[in-house]
Design an enzyme around this catalytic site. Structure first.
Site, mmCIF file in Angstrom:
data_model
loop_
_atom_site.group_PDB
_atom_site.id
_atom_site.type_symbol
_atom_site.label_atom_id
_atom_site.label_comp_id
_atom_site.label_asym_id
_atom_site.label_seq_id
_atom_site.Cartn_x
_atom_site.Cartn_y
_atom_site.Cartn_z
ATOM 1 N N ARG A 141 34.060 37.627 38.565
ATOM 2 C CA ARG A 141 34.417 38.513 39.673
ATOM 3 C C ARG A 141 33.667 39.839 39.674
ATOM 4 O O ARG A 141 33.082 40.231 40.696
ATOM 5 C CB ARG A 141 35.938 38.786 39.655
ATOM 6 C CG ARG A 141 36.769 37.561 39.960
ATOM 7 C CD ARG A 141 38.221 37.776 39.575
ATOM 8 N NE ARG A 141 38.389 37.888 38.130
ATOM 9 C CZ ARG A 141 39.519 38.150 37.507
ATOM 10 N NH1 ARG A 141 40.611 38.369 38.223
ATOM 11 N NH2 ARG A 141 39.577 38.207 36.190
ATOM 12 N N CYS A 199 36.701 43.278 35.440
ATOM 13 C CA CYS A 199 37.557 42.083 35.452
ATOM 14 C C CYS A 199 37.833 41.709 33.995
ATOM 15 O O CYS A 199 37.699 42.557 33.107
ATOM 16 C CB CYS A 199 36.927 40.952 36.253
ATOM 17 S SG CYS A 199 35.365 40.319 35.612
ATOM 18 N N ASP A 257 41.208 35.033 39.546
ATOM 19 C CA ASP A 257 40.101 34.557 38.738
ATOM 20 C C ASP A 257 39.631 33.169 39.208
ATOM 21 O O ASP A 257 40.413 32.218 39.185
ATOM 22 C CB ASP A 257 40.610 34.461 37.294
ATOM 23 C CG ASP A 257 39.503 34.317 36.309
ATOM 24 O OD1 ASP A 257 38.364 34.027 36.733
ATOM 25 O OD2 ASP A 257 39.772 34.501 35.119
HETATM 26 P P1 4NP Z 1 36.165 36.944 35.175
HETATM 27 O O1 4NP Z 1 36.540 35.416 34.842
HETATM 28 O O2 4NP Z 1 37.242 37.814 34.552
HETATM 29 O O3 4NP Z 1 36.195 37.001 36.666
HETATM 30 O O4 4NP Z 1 34.804 37.163 34.562
HETATM 31 C C1 4NP Z 1 36.766 34.962 33.549
HETATM 32 C C2 4NP Z 1 35.761 34.362 32.853
HETATM 33 C C3 4NP Z 1 35.985 33.863 31.568
HETATM 34 C C4 4NP Z 1 37.224 33.979 31.001
HETATM 35 C C5 4NP Z 1 38.229 34.600 31.674
HETATM 36 C C6 4NP Z 1 38.004 35.094 32.957
HETATM 37 N N1 4NP Z 1 37.465 33.464 29.700
HETATM 38 O O5 4NP Z 1 38.572 33.621 29.183
HETATM 39 O O6 4NP Z 1 36.549 32.879 29.115
#
Ligand code: 4NP
Length: 153
Positions: free
Chosen positions: A13, A7, A121
């Site tokens: 995710r 991800c 997300d």
């Molecule tokens: P993930 O969610 O891609 O599902 O881990 C996110 C967590 C943090 C960030 C972006 C997506 N961020 O930009 O900090």
């Protein structure tokens, strides 16, 4: 058989998908996860992801965020991406047709034609958003496990 789930941040995710897949697949399967950015490198998964997984009996608290590397394309047989932006960024890192062929969308691999095959997300949502993400990943993981274990036979 080695599977990498990817991800953006590797704190919401893909850690959930890693934990769910590992809980369903036989032990000889290797499951890991990574992000396309290194912003959260070394961090535990998001508290809300740890909490929802715990509710369903899965412990993801020992996982640590890491960015995907070119070496991953040599190690893993399947690289499953959570959304189309991640898919695009992961494909950019591939060096050959062989590496490219390992990469697909997680929901597409599961045969689930929902949300344009994207796991959105949940980072900016709440506990309910994380619960919905868990449910979607759980359903997709079941389908992926069925496919991979019937292939392995
Ligand atoms: P993930 O969610 O891609 O599902 O881990 C996110 C967590 C943090 C960030 C972006 C997506 N961020 O930009 O900090």
């Amino acid at each position: 058989m080695k599977i990498l789930v990817v991800c953006l941040g590797n704190i919401c995710r893909s850690p959930l998908a890693e934990g769910i897949l590992a809980s369903k697949l036989p032990e000889h399967f290797v499951v890991d996860s990574a992000g396309t950015i290194s912003l959260h490198e070394g961090e535990q998964p998001d508290k809300r992801a740890v909490a929802v997984a715990h509710k369903y009996g899965i412990d993801i608290s020992a996982q640590k965020s890491r960015p995907i590397t070119p070496h991953d394309f040599q190690i893993y047989d399947y690289i499953f991406c959570m959304d189309r932006t991640v898919l695009h960024d992961v494909i950019e890192l591939t060096d050959s047709e062989e590496e490219r062929n390992k990469v697909s969308l997680f929901l597409e691999a599961a045969g689930m034609d929902v949300n344009n095959c994207e796991v959105k997300d949940p980072y900016w949502s709440d506990a309910e958003g994380f619960r919905e993400t868990f449910e979607l990943l759980n359903q997709a993981s079941e389908a992926i496990c069925n496919k991979l274990t019937s292939k392995a036979k």
